[in-house]
Design a protein around this motif. Structure first.
Motif, PDB file in Angstrom:
ATOM      1  N   UNK A  11     -21.516 -54.964 116.787  1.00 16.01           N
ATOM      2  CA  UNK A  11     -21.572 -54.107 115.609  1.00 16.01           C
ATOM      3  C   UNK A  11     -20.303 -53.276 115.488  1.00 16.01           C
ATOM      4  N   UNK A  12     -19.693 -52.994 116.629  1.00 17.95           N
ATOM      5  CA  UNK A  12     -18.472 -52.165 116.589  1.00 17.95           C
ATOM      6  C   UNK A  12     -17.255 -52.955 116.129  1.00 17.95           C
ATOM      7  N   UNK A  14     -16.550 -55.110 113.427  1.00 17.50           N
ATOM      8  CA  UNK A  14     -16.012 -54.987 112.061  1.00 17.50           C
ATOM      9  C   UNK A  14     -15.300 -53.665 111.798  1.00 17.50           C
ATOM     10  N   UNK A  15     -15.899 -52.505 112.160  1.00 20.09           N
ATOM     11  CA  UNK A  15     -15.155 -51.257 111.921  1.00 20.09           C
ATOM     12  C   UNK A  15     -13.846 -51.227 112.702  1.00 20.09           C
ATOM     13  N   UNK A  18     -11.360 -53.201 110.781  1.00 21.49           N
ATOM     14  CA  UNK A  18     -10.961 -52.444 109.588  1.00 21.49           C
ATOM     15  C   UNK A  18     -10.011 -51.312 109.969  1.00 21.49           C
ATOM     16  N   UNK A  19     -10.338 -50.609 111.061  1.00 21.23           N
ATOM     17  CA  UNK A  19      -9.485 -49.483 111.480  1.00 21.23           C
ATOM     18  C   UNK A  19      -8.095 -49.976 111.816  1.00 21.23           C
ATOM     19  N   UNK A  21      -6.664 -52.681 110.529  1.00 21.86           N
ATOM     20  CA  UNK A  21      -5.983 -53.042 109.289  1.00 21.86           C
ATOM     21  C   UNK A  21      -5.456 -51.805 108.570  1.00 21.86           C
ATOM     22  N   UNK A  22      -6.210 -50.708 108.707  1.00 14.45           N
ATOM     23  CA  UNK A  22      -5.765 -49.479 108.054  1.00 14.45           C
ATOM     24  C   UNK A  22      -4.501 -48.926 108.687  1.00 14.45           C
ATOM     25  N   UNK A  24      -2.141 -50.551 110.331  1.00 12.28           N
ATOM     26  CA  UNK A  24      -0.972 -51.412 110.445  1.00 12.28           C
ATOM     27  C   UNK A  24      -0.466 -51.885 109.098  1.00 12.28           C
ATOM     28  N   UNK A  25       0.818 -52.218 109.037  1.00 11.72           N
ATOM     29  CA  UNK A  25       1.392 -52.849 107.853  1.00 11.72           C
ATOM     30  C   UNK A  25       0.995 -54.314 107.849  1.00 11.72           C
ATOM     31  N   UNK A  26       0.942 -54.897 106.679  1.00 12.73           N
ATOM     32  CA  UNK A  26       0.567 -56.293 106.612  1.00 12.73           C
ATOM     33  C   UNK A  26       1.541 -57.091 105.764  1.00 12.73           C
TER      34      UNK A  26
ATOM     35  N   UNK B  29     -25.438 -48.700 108.499  1.00 14.73           N
ATOM     36  CA  UNK B  29     -24.290 -49.337 109.129  1.00 14.73           C
ATOM     37  C   UNK B  29     -23.597 -50.279 108.144  1.00 14.73           C
ATOM     38  N   UNK B  36     -16.050 -48.792 104.252  1.00  9.87           N
ATOM     39  CA  UNK B  36     -14.846 -48.550 105.040  1.00  9.87           C
ATOM     40  C   UNK B  36     -13.959 -49.781 105.061  1.00  9.87           C
ATOM     41  N   UNK B  42      -8.175 -50.060 103.208  1.00 14.75           N
ATOM     42  CA  UNK B  42      -8.084 -51.080 104.244  1.00 14.75           C
ATOM     43  C   UNK B  42      -7.388 -52.330 103.733  1.00 14.75           C
ATOM     44  N   UNK B  46      -0.597 -50.405 102.858  1.00 12.04           N
ATOM     45  CA  UNK B  46       0.143 -50.963 103.989  1.00 12.04           C
ATOM     46  C   UNK B  46       0.651 -52.358 103.718  1.00 12.04           C
TER      47      UNK B  46
END
Lengths: 225, 221
Positions: A11-12, A14-15, A18-19, A21-22, A24-26, B29, B36, B42, B46
């Protein structure tokens, strides 16, 4: 128990992704899951269009044609030239329809600072940041200058340029001069006149400042107050 | 034996509260993950595509101090901010570092007339309408929407550019206003007390009667 641990670990994930991806540059194109009508079959300004051989969505004018706003029939406005005693000479005034007032000069100053100051400097002495950098390259080692050749941008307070009529300054801005490129494509015609007027004002202020300085030194040398 | 045939093991007592807990937390969740994970913060912020030439804003606009409008010269008059044609680069690079391998693609483009294919960084969906001149002439600086471009080696997308983001400022534009002559000075900060700053912004808003539209038709036309 194990199930819970494994489950919450997953469960941890996906976040966590996402974190990441937030933070870092892409390089990859953006992910838009629901595209809706994000990309329609029309072209925005300056987009690439595969329908044309040169790939430009914005078309260049057909060769030999002139857009309506670009008809050059007013020699004074477009070329800075006027007829005097059946001879073509440089104009010494701004064209009819333009007026040298504070607003016009302020506009000229703003445009000068954008388009000319990088080379000619903010006060027109020919010492802008581009000049200083280019000179450093020329003076430095040849392996780092990669063929840089540089003519110093002119000091606009030289007598020669003080004597040039406003029409000639305008023509230099429009067409360039020797190793200086023309600014016709970047600066609209009224703004080019505004810059020329500002250059004239700049020269005048310098001359006045010099005269004041001269008279001040004269006063000093005469021992006067 | 018979009586105990269908007895569940003791741990199975946990199943019911476990399932309830899962049922109660999973929707939360899921909402959290979607909000998010699929937010433009997201997916969009960037984005820094590889450009065909390693052109640096940090060098040209930052260190050398060339004004944004020297290259993006339509930004005050038109909806779009023009990406400069090869001619603009050649104003300088016809002389400066003209034999550098990094400048080679510029020269090639100049000689062949083929445009340089810069990759678009900021891209709104085609159904929305944006206009640079209305913002720039009202004293909204590039920095409010593009970040400190003058410090970027390569341009990336700094803001979400979502509808919520546009509206956030349209509802309260004041903190983003400055004298229109300062819009391309990305490093500019108001110099003074917080109270004076509020007054400065309010005065500018009055002066230009700024009232950004929240009508759908302003941005979807």
């Amino acid at each position: 128990m194990i199930l819970t641990i494994v489950g919450s670990t997953f469960a941890l994930l996906p976040p966590a992704i996402a974190a990441r991806m937030r933070s870092e540059m892409s390089r990859e194109p953006r992910i838009h899951i629901i595209q809706n009508m994000d990309n329609q079959s029309r072209w925005k300004a300056q987009q690439a269009n595969p329908l044309f051989a040169d790939g430009r969505a914005m078309r260049l004018p057909v060769e030999g044609t002139v857009a309506r706003s670009e008809i050059r029939i007013d020699d004074h406005l477009e070329r800075g030239r006027i007829m005097m005693d059946s001879q073509e000479v440089w104009a010494t005034t701004v064209p009819a329809g333009l007026e040298i007032d504070q607003v016009f000069l302020n506009r000229g100053q703003e445009r000068y600072n954008i388009y000319c100051a990088p080379c000619h400097g903010w006060s027109g002495l020919g010492d802008g940041p581009i000049h200083r950098r280019a000179q450093r390259l020329v003076d430095g080692s040849p392996s780092e200058s990669y063929g840089t050749v540089w003519v110093q941008p002119k000091n606009l307070h030289e007598q020669m340029y003080v004597d040039q009529p406003i029409g000639q300054i305008y023509a230099t801005i429009t067409l360039g001069a020797r190793s200086m490129a023309g600014y016709k494509a970047q600066v609209p015609v009224e703004d080019r006149w505004a810059i020329a007027a500002y250059v004239k004002a700049l020269q005048l202020s310098e001359t006045e400042a010099e005269q004041e300085l001269d008279s001040a030194t004269d006063d000093a040398s005469m021992g006067g107050e | 034996m018979g009586r105990y045939h269908y007895v569940f093991p003791k741990w199975s007592n946990l199943l019911l509260p476990g399932a309830l807990l899962f049922g109660a937390t999973f929707p939360l969740y899921a909402i959290y993950v979607v909000a998010y994970g699929f937010s433009p913060a997201t997916t969009d912020v960037g984005y820094m595509p590889k450009q065909p030439i390693p052109y640096s804003h940090a060098l040209h606009a930052g260190e050398l101090g060339i004004d944004c409008r020297y290259c993006h010269n339509t930004v005050e008059d038109a909806a779009h901010a023009a990406i400069p044609p090869t001619q603009t680069c050649m104003n300088c690079h016809a002389h400066i570092k003209k034999d550098s391998p990094l400048i080679q693609p510029v020269r090639e483009s100049w000689e062949t007339g083929e445009p340089i294919r810069w990759v678009r960084v900021h891209d709104l969906p085609d159904y929305s309408y944006f206009n640079h001149s209305v913002h720039v002439n009202r004293g909204v600086s590039c920095v409010s929407c593009h970040g400190r471009v003058d410090l970027m080696e390569e341009v990336w997308q700094e803001e979400k550019l979502s509808m919520g983001w546009c509206l956030e400022c349209h509802r309260n534009p004041e903190p983003h206003l400055r004298d229109p002559s300062l819009v391309t000075n990305l490093a500019w900060k108001f110099d003074g007390e917080a109270k004076e700053e509020t007054e400065y912004h309010a005065k500018l808003r009055d002066q230009f009667a700024i009232n950004p539209s929240q009508d759908c038709s302003a941005c979807h036309r």
